[in-house]
Design an enzyme around this catalytic site. Structure first.
Site, PDB file in Angstrom:
ATOM      1  N   GLY A 137       0.411  -0.905   0.030  1.00  0.00           N
ATOM      2  CA  GLY A 137       0.009  -0.217  -0.173  1.00  0.00           C
ATOM      3  C   GLY A 137       1.112   1.008  -0.441  1.00  0.00           C
ATOM      4  O   GLY A 137       0.835   2.212  -0.922  1.00  0.00           O
ATOM      5  N   LYS A 160      -7.958   6.405  -3.909  1.00  0.00           N
ATOM      6  CA  LYS A 160      -6.925   7.107  -2.793  1.00  0.00           C
ATOM      7  C   LYS A 160      -4.855   6.747  -3.010  1.00  0.00           C
ATOM      8  O   LYS A 160      -4.519   5.627  -3.537  1.00  0.00           O
ATOM      9  CB  LYS A 160      -7.473   7.404  -1.536  1.00  0.00           C
ATOM     10  CG  LYS A 160      -8.345   6.610  -1.420  1.00  0.00           C
ATOM     11  CD  LYS A 160      -8.696   7.549   0.624  1.00  0.00           C
ATOM     12  CE  LYS A 160     -10.356   7.331   1.040  1.00  0.00           C
ATOM     13  NZ  LYS A 160      -9.944   7.211   2.700  1.00  0.00           N
ATOM     14  N   LEU A 181       1.140 -13.256  -1.969  1.00  0.00           N
ATOM     15  CA  LEU A 181       0.743 -13.521  -1.138  1.00  0.00           C
ATOM     16  C   LEU A 181       1.553 -15.060  -0.449  1.00  0.00           C
ATOM     17  O   LEU A 181       2.137 -15.060   1.133  1.00  0.00           O
ATOM     18  CB  LEU A 181      -0.487 -13.933  -0.686  1.00  0.00           C
ATOM     19  CG  LEU A 181      -1.673 -12.672  -0.937  1.00  0.00           C
ATOM     20  CD1 LEU A 181      -2.418 -13.128  -0.353  1.00  0.00           C
ATOM     21  CD2 LEU A 181      -1.275 -11.544  -0.152  1.00  0.00           C
ATOM     22  N   THR A 211       4.909 -15.477  -0.068  1.00  0.00           N
ATOM     23  CA  THR A 211       6.299 -14.718   0.343  1.00  0.00           C
ATOM     24  C   THR A 211       5.923 -13.333   1.284  1.00  0.00           C
ATOM     25  O   THR A 211       6.723 -13.016   2.321  1.00  0.00           O
ATOM     26  CB  THR A 211       6.713 -14.080  -0.728  1.00  0.00           C
ATOM     27  OG1 THR A 211       6.615 -13.150  -0.847  1.00  0.00           O
ATOM     28  CG2 THR A 211       7.332 -15.384  -1.458  1.00  0.00           C
ATOM     29  N   HIS A 228     -12.685   1.313  11.868  1.00  0.00           N
ATOM     30  CA  HIS A 228     -12.061   3.442  11.342  1.00  0.00           C
ATOM     31  C   HIS A 228     -12.583   4.422  12.256  1.00  0.00           C
ATOM     32  O   HIS A 228     -12.127   5.613  11.656  1.00  0.00           O
ATOM     33  CB  HIS A 228     -12.059   3.569   9.924  1.00  0.00           C
ATOM     34  CG  HIS A 228     -11.096   2.072   9.149  1.00  0.00           C
ATOM     35  ND1 HIS A 228     -11.714   0.798   8.587  1.00  0.00           N
ATOM     36  CD2 HIS A 228     -10.159   2.111   8.876  1.00  0.00           C
ATOM     37  CE1 HIS A 228     -10.925   0.293   8.842  1.00  0.00           C
ATOM     38  NE2 HIS A 228      -9.784   0.859   7.708  1.00  0.00           N
TER      39      HIS A 228
END
Lengths: 374, 374
Positions: free
Chosen positions: B109, B146, B174, B176, B257
């Site tokens: 991300g 975003k 995924l 690793t 959140h």
């Protein structure tokens, strides 16, 4: 596949005396009605602050607003990321409530480009209000959606499309603008006239010279000043609205902007943007005449009006070699095709892709001959 | 008044072996068919480059593409404007033809947020293709619009909304990814299940623990791995599509959140994002139960699944004082109202504005008692 639709709307208001405390537009622009004390961060061009700083402060004092000015040197050389960071850091210090307290930018195109870019990336978008103070700002940069700064000698290399909530256009600022910058802005008004508004062209023939001389502050009434500005802004907005993000590369408002970017850069710092645009328009008027799209009489009328307004119609650098290089660069920007608006009479244009080097050479020759005769 | 409408569309493709030269998706993504040799600038997470750098190079070599990699350290501490400038300067050096050569970003991300922000401001927009390599990237950050970086200790203070042309989601990366980051991503999958997809919740009950253990690389067939990823991504996209620019502040995907941003920052660097989100969801599950929106049996089921997945359900910092401060901060971000998604059963939620301090205190107490009993 995800599809989403964003509707964007913004207002362009022609107003006078935007800094008169009795005029509520500036304090109300882009803000919801609120019972709490208004707060505004205002980014101001240093040149504008020197002339209008007290008036701006008084305006917000009168409206009992917490006034937080940031004065920026808005020379072209300051149109860079460092200035954007100055605005961002000040937004942090001010602690802006971005849903209630629009950022306000007062100044010329460089200042509003910097401030609006900062607004567009601060918290992924912070609404802002634009108050252009130059003629080119009033009719061109100040009513569009482009923001940005230069980067490593590339013009507007970094930026976004992010329209203001409101643009407040007040011709009163032009009273303190120098003569050359008035003429400079006239080029963009003439551009709109040439590609789409013959009535605007006639208005410029009638009163363009007076408007330049009086800096759009006519002595008796402001009718022709208002009408010229209104038509120029409306014409501009009509072209922007369906193509705000410039997905379509055939843009009438690119008229005068095929050869001028290269000319402007090569002639630096001699030519202002509008001056380079005028020379480009003179050349393309002759190109249109060569193709029989513009009568010789109309071509003469166009060049005569340019001279009346005080705009240049040629430049020694306008040699076939530079023009060919400029066209190549423009083709690159327009994804491999010329997509060049070429005038049809006065007040019309069509896009061509097949302009030849021979045509360019011939037009360049006529233009320098014209200059000798004029 | 100018009104303009922008339609944005982007694709999220679930694929496997995106780096297999036989898979044409990556080289074809976002590029028009062309007879000239393809060129690609590829921004790669340093951690990913160490594991997959050769494969990436081979992929572009196989497709006879000019391959221009830029390897970036994508630690959270590098998520800042300096890294964006690195990408921009490299775009300049590469001389990207932005209409034909999409920028490609491969990484977690942080990497994709940096690269996509650079793309969004380079020449006012440069299309890009996103290849997320973490679970949280596959189901959350990597499929949204975003972009952004941190600024002066403020998370994502500078950024834009700018979706990729295509997101290519390949669960093979995924294999690793370390265990804790798999669990971390599970929190965002669970979030979608809790607010809108009871079937996804059941799938997680059935095979969530196996998926975590096997890192979504199941031994026999990939059906449950595919189904879980598909449902999580589809659920996310359904919520994003009508609200891509977040004009609406009541967002189901904000579930988990409300308290977690403050918790995550205060506990730094102890808690990963998904871990803080899980604790927030445990707390709000109890809040829902207190209000009778969630049966006690369902609340027990939710907390049990969290534990099965290896997610935390409480934290010593989850005291009434921190929770009240966190709620205040969230209210500020949501323009003065709580707008808090609170679960209704499993797979549903509604927004509330009237959560009281007393309710919070009671839920916090139950949660720490829960933790003791568990």
């Amino acid at each position: 596949m995800l599809r989403a639709v964003q509707e964007v709307g913004y207002q362009v208001c022609l107003t006078t005396n935007v800094l008169d405390p009795g005029n509520p537009l500036l304090i109300e622009a882009g803000a919801p009605a609120s019972c709490s004390r208004p707060r505004r961060m205002v980014v101001i061009d240093a040149a504008v602050a020197a002339l209008y700083g007290d008036e701006i402060g008084n305006y917000f004092a009168f409206h009992d607003a917490e006034y937080h000015p940031l004065i920026l040197d808005a020379a072209e050389s300051h149109k860079r990321m460092e200035s954007v960071h100055q605005v961002i850091d000040e937004l942090d210090r001010f602690g802006i409530d971005r849903r209630r307290e629009p950022l306000i930018a007062i100044g010329g195109g460089v200042l509003t480009d910097i401030a609006s870019f900062a607004a567009s990336i601060y918290r992924r978008n912070t609404p802002y209000v634009r108050v252009p103070t130059t003629l080119i700002g009033l009719v061109d940069a100040g009513v569009g959606a482009k923001t940005g700064v230069n980067h490593h000698r590339h013009k507007n290399r970094i930026g976004t499309y992010f329209p203001p909530t409101v643009s407040l256009c007040d011709r009163r600022f032009l009273a303190t603008l120098d003569h050359r910058h008035i003429v400079n802005g006239m080029a963009e008004i003439l551009k709109i006239a040439l590609v789409k508004d013959v009535r605007l062209f006639e208005l410029l023939e009638e009163s363009g010279a007076d408007l330049v001389r009086d800096r759009f502050q006519p002595r008796y009434d402001g009718r022709s000043a208002e009408e010229v500005l209104e038509r120029a802004i409306e014409g501009m907005l009509e072209e922007l609205a369906p193509n705000l993000w410039e997905h379509k590369l055939e843009r009438l408002v690119d008229y005068g902007h095929t050869f001028s970017p290269t000319l402007e850069m090569r002639a630096l710092p001699e030519l202002l943007h509008g001056e380079a645009v005028a020379i480009d328009m003179a050349l393309t008027t002759l190109l249109g005449a060569q193709r029989g799209q513009v009568t010789d009489a109309d071509a003469v009328r166009v060049l005569a009006l340019m001279r009346t307004l005080g705009l240049p119609t040629s430049h020694p650098l306008c040699e076939p070699e530079l023009l060919t290089a400029a066209l190549r660069e423009t083709v690159r920007h327009r994804d491999g095709r010329q997509r060049m608006p070429l005038p049809v009479g006065i007040g019309g244009a069509r896009f061509v892709d097949d302009l030849s080097a021979a045509e360019l050479t011939r037009a360049a020759k006529s233009l320098s001959a014209e200059a000798v005769h004029a």
